[in-house]
Motif scaffolding. Structure first.
Motif, PDB file in Angstrom:
ATOM      1  N   VAL A   1       0.848  -1.188   0.000  1.00 27.25           N
ATOM      2  CA  VAL A   1       0.000   0.000   0.000  1.00 27.25           C
ATOM      3  C   VAL A   1       0.884   1.239   0.000  1.00 27.25           C
ATOM      4  N   GLY A   2       0.321   2.340  -0.469  1.00 31.29           N
ATOM      5  CA  GLY A   2       1.035   3.601  -0.484  1.00 31.29           C
ATOM      6  C   GLY A   2       0.136   4.756  -0.102  1.00 31.29           C
ATOM      7  N   SER A   3       0.660   5.646   0.757  1.00 30.80           N
ATOM      8  CA  SER A   3      -0.061   6.870   1.107  1.00 30.80           C
ATOM      9  C   SER A   3       0.939   7.927   1.568  1.00 30.80           C
ATOM     10  N   ASN A   4       2.129   7.913   0.943  1.00 30.94           N
ATOM     11  CA  ASN A   4       3.163   8.926   1.179  1.00 30.94           C
ATOM     12  C   ASN A   4       3.984   8.706   2.449  1.00 30.94           C
ATOM     13  N   PHE A   5       3.805   7.567   3.123  1.00 35.82           N
ATOM     14  CA  PHE A   5       4.659   7.213   4.250  1.00 35.82           C
ATOM     15  C   PHE A   5       5.954   6.579   3.724  1.00 35.82           C
ATOM     16  N   VAL A   6       6.934   6.404   4.612  1.00 30.45           N
ATOM     17  CA  VAL A   6       8.205   5.779   4.256  1.00 30.45           C
ATOM     18  C   VAL A   6       8.285   4.414   4.931  1.00 30.45           C
ATOM     19  N   SER A   7       8.687   3.396   4.192  1.00 28.56           N
ATOM     20  CA  SER A   7       8.753   2.038   4.729  1.00 28.56           C
ATOM     21  C   SER A   7      10.144   1.665   5.226  1.00 28.56           C
ATOM     22  N   ASP A   8      11.156   1.949   4.446  1.00 30.26           N
ATOM     23  CA  ASP A   8      12.509   1.486   4.753  1.00 30.26           C
ATOM     24  C   ASP A   8      13.200   2.437   5.745  1.00 30.26           C
ATOM     25  N   PRO A   9      13.735   1.920   6.851  1.00 30.93           N
ATOM     26  CA  PRO A   9      14.407   2.793   7.832  1.00 30.93           C
ATOM     27  C   PRO A   9      15.587   3.557   7.229  1.00 30.93           C
TER      28      PRO A   9
ATOM     29  N   VAL B   1      15.993   4.618   4.019  1.00 31.93           N
ATOM     30  CA  VAL B   1      15.465   5.728   3.219  1.00 31.93           C
ATOM     31  C   VAL B   1      14.936   6.816   4.134  1.00 31.93           C
ATOM     32  N   MET B   2      14.209   6.402   5.182  1.00 27.96           N
ATOM     33  CA  MET B   2      13.632   7.374   6.112  1.00 27.96           C
ATOM     34  C   MET B   2      14.730   8.205   6.764  1.00 27.96           C
ATOM     35  N   ARG B   3      15.792   7.560   7.179  1.00 25.46           N
ATOM     36  CA  ARG B   3      16.856   8.232   7.912  1.00 25.46           C
ATOM     37  C   ARG B   3      17.704   9.145   7.014  1.00 25.46           C
ATOM     38  N   GLU B   4      18.044   8.673   5.820  1.00 25.82           N
ATOM     39  CA  GLU B   4      19.018   9.385   4.991  1.00 25.82           C
ATOM     40  C   GLU B   4      18.393  10.330   3.965  1.00 25.82           C
ATOM     41  N   ASP B   5      17.130  10.112   3.606  1.00 27.65           N
ATOM     42  CA  ASP B   5      16.520  10.932   2.558  1.00 27.65           C
ATOM     43  C   ASP B   5      15.334  11.762   3.016  1.00 27.65           C
ATOM     44  N   THR B   6      14.876  11.570   4.248  1.00 21.79           N
ATOM     45  CA  THR B   6      13.660  12.260   4.678  1.00 21.79           C
ATOM     46  C   THR B   6      13.783  12.738   6.126  1.00 21.79           C
ATOM     47  N   THR B   7      12.805  13.532   6.532  1.00 22.30           N
ATOM     48  CA  THR B   7      12.609  13.874   7.949  1.00 22.30           C
ATOM     49  C   THR B   7      11.243  13.355   8.402  1.00 22.30           C
ATOM     50  N   PHE B   8      10.805  12.270   7.804  1.00 23.91           N
ATOM     51  CA  PHE B   8       9.471  11.729   8.060  1.00 23.91           C
ATOM     52  C   PHE B   8       9.361  11.170   9.477  1.00 23.91           C
ATOM     53  N   ASP B   9       8.225  11.437  10.128  1.00 23.94           N
ATOM     54  CA  ASP B   9       7.944  10.942  11.476  1.00 23.94           C
ATOM     55  C   ASP B   9       6.848   9.883  11.412  1.00 23.94           C
ATOM     56  N   PRO B  10       7.190   8.603  11.541  1.00 21.90           N
ATOM     57  CA  PRO B  10       6.177   7.545  11.412  1.00 21.90           C
ATOM     58  C   PRO B  10       5.252   7.435  12.622  1.00 21.90           C
ATOM     59  N   LYS B  11       5.561   8.152  13.701  1.00 19.69           N
ATOM     60  CA  LYS B  11       4.767   8.051  14.924  1.00 19.69           C
ATOM     61  C   LYS B  11       3.652   9.092  15.003  1.00 19.69           C
ATOM     62  N   ASN B  12       3.663  10.053  14.105  1.00 18.73           N
ATOM     63  CA  ASN B  12       2.651  11.119  14.143  1.00 18.73           C
ATOM     64  C   ASN B  12       1.387  10.640  13.432  1.00 18.73           C
TER      65      ASN B  12
END
Length: 509
Positions: A342-350, A352-363
């Motif tokens: 599924v996709g909805s603009n979240f990041v799956s891979d830790p 990618v999340m760490r090195e390419d984004t500032t995404f917060d999966p807990k919000n």
């Protein structure tokens, strides 16, 4: 780069775009005979005072357009230049109108004038585009010129990059140049989608669905169905935007059985000036990939970080599905013969999340996480029953997992930003922002084998958007007034390659 800008030139530019938009809307009404249900191409699509030359007739002989279900279906065939010429010629009014909307939004959001984007197109993007697509882009300009639409090559190249220049390149430039008083710009967060196979679907075939999230300003114009027969590579059926050579919200099928869609990665940061434009890589992958591995290889060639996506893929020949999370520094490929992505603009891979984004999966108040939770609920609750009809219902869903209420807003799979009272700080999204789900598409393996899919223009739930009423209630968005229009939902409508009569298939259920 300029850091302090005079507001007067910017206001004058907006006024200019108002005149520009009106001119193209008028030109659209004059220049094309909208004979409902009839393919429009060559001399048949023009009034007597705009009859094409004999050479134009030859270039347009295999091309045509018609309207069905609120969509414009366009068949293009031939050499790269011929395909481009047909595209520019047959969609000239729509391209002029779309350019007015796109350029207004790009300049307003970034506080950069249009010449900035033309320079980026000329100096950075154009030299990296494959000759095949350079020829197609030149063809679009030639087709527009034949219809007296005054847009040049670098206008069209910059327009093709409207998803990657404002939200990826401009923030990188601002950071590199330490621009003062630069506006805060987030990479775009677009779309809800899934792909499933094996024991997850009703008949164990692949089912894929996608709704395009974007501004209503652009989304109302995202209503082209392209049937493209190139000289090389595979035939393609995809949705798209006038004047753009890729689908750009990336939903389509090619004649070797590759099923493609995506959702963007939230809070992405990064740009490679020496990379290839994403729109050119995405088009090439749709046209030439015969497998999941092919697709990954092509989309990675020259990765510039622009329009960073989670690609959801299916191979009808093998029944395999995949999720390719494409960052700039890190990537991750997941694949299965029995599962769901599924996709909805979240990041799956830790990584990618760490090195390419500032995404917060807990919000969980953020739209990507709330929609992710809803996808997981729907997939789990309906395992073994997922089919085309259910996919349409999923795309229309209005359950907000954060508030635990059924109410359309920016956290529901069928997004309605204009109904959101709190906005979304994750995206720098203001309350009542006119953005969200602007159309939906679904297909399964059987349909992909026949090169067909079902699509609905407007909100997948069927709700309409009234521009005048919205602007009266929310004057803070009046800068969009020159080009904002109503967004009306059409019926679920099936399309296939080679279609010439909108009634030859009919509406989907």
């Amino acid at each position: 780069m300029r850091s302090n800008r005079n507001r007067l030139p910017f206001i004058l530019m907006l006024l200019g775009f108002t005149v520009f938009a009106v001119q193209f809307l008028v030109a659209g009404r004059r220049g094309v005979v909208e004979a409902s249900g009839q393919p429009l191409g060559g001399a048949a699509s023009l009034q007597k005072n705009s009859k094409p030359a004999a050479s134009d007739d030859a270039l347009l002989a295999k091309a045509y357009r018609f309207e069905s279900g609120g969509w414009i279906y366009v068949h293009l065939e031939g050499s790269p230049h011929d395909i481009g010429y047909q595209h520019g010629y047959l969609l000239a009014p729509e391209i002029g109108d779309a350019f007015a909307a796109v350029s207004l939004q790009m300049t307003h959001i970034t506080q950069r004038d249009w010449e900035f984007f033309r320079s980026a197109a000329r100096q950075m993007l154009w030299p990296k585009i494959d000759p095949e697509y350079q020829a197609e882009l030149k063809g679009i300009v030639d087709g527009l010129e034949a219809r007296r639409v005054k847009l040049d090559l670098y206008d069209i190249v910059a327009m093709n990059a409207f998803e990657e220049l404002p939200g990826y390149y401009v923030p990188w430039v601002n950071e590199q140049t330490h621009a003062q008083n630069a506006p805060k710009i987030s990479s775009p967060e677009n779309c809800s989608a899934f792909v499933a196979n094996g024991s997850w679907t009703k008949d164990h075939q692949i089912v894929m669905a996608h709704n395009n999230w974007t501004s209503y300003l652009n989304g109302e114009r995202w209503r082209i169905i392209f049937d493209i027969v190139p000289q090389q590579g595979y035939r393609m059926l995809m949705d798209g935007f006038p004047g753009v050579i890729a689908s750009d919200d990336d939903f389509g099928i090619n004649s070797d059985g590759m099923m493609v869609t995506e959702t963007t990665i939230s809070n992405f940061h990064g740009w490679d000036y020496n990379g290839k434009p994403e729109f050119a890589r995405a088009r090439k992958a749709m046209q030439y990939a015969g497998s999941i591995d092919d697709y990954v290889q092509i989309i990675m060639d020259g990765n510039n970080g622009g329009y960073a996506n989670d690609w959801l893929l299916g191979d009808r020949k093998t029944g395999e599905i995949a999720q390719f999370e494409q960052g700039l520094k890190r990537t991750k490929l997941y694949r299965t013969m029995d599962g769901v992505f599924v996709g909805s603009n979240f990041v799956s891979d830790p990584g990618v999340m760490r090195e390419d984004t500032t995404f917060d999966p807990k919000n969980m108040a953020s739209s990507p996480n709330a929609r992710h939770a809803r996808w997981d609920q729907l997939m789990s609750d309906n395992k073994g029953q997922i089919d085309i009809a259910m996919a349409q219902a999923f795309l229309s869903d209005h359950y907000d997992t954060y508030t635990k209420k059924s109410m359309a807003d920016h956290r529901t799979l069928c997004g309605h930003g204009d109904a959101s009272v709190d906005g979304d700080p994750t995206w720098d999204m203001r309350p009542y922002d006119p953005m969200g789900a602007v159309q939906g598409k679904v297909m399964d393996s059987k349909m992909a084998g026949n090169m067909s899919f079902i699509a609905r223009i407007g909100h997948p739930c069927g709700a309409n958007f009234n521009a005048a009423q919205f602007l009266r209630e929310h004057p803070e968005f009046n800068w969009q007034a020159p080009v904002m229009r109503d967004m009306k939902a059409g019926p679920w409508t099936q399309f296939r390659i080679g279609q010439t009569d909108p009634k030859s298939i009919g509406a989907g259920n």
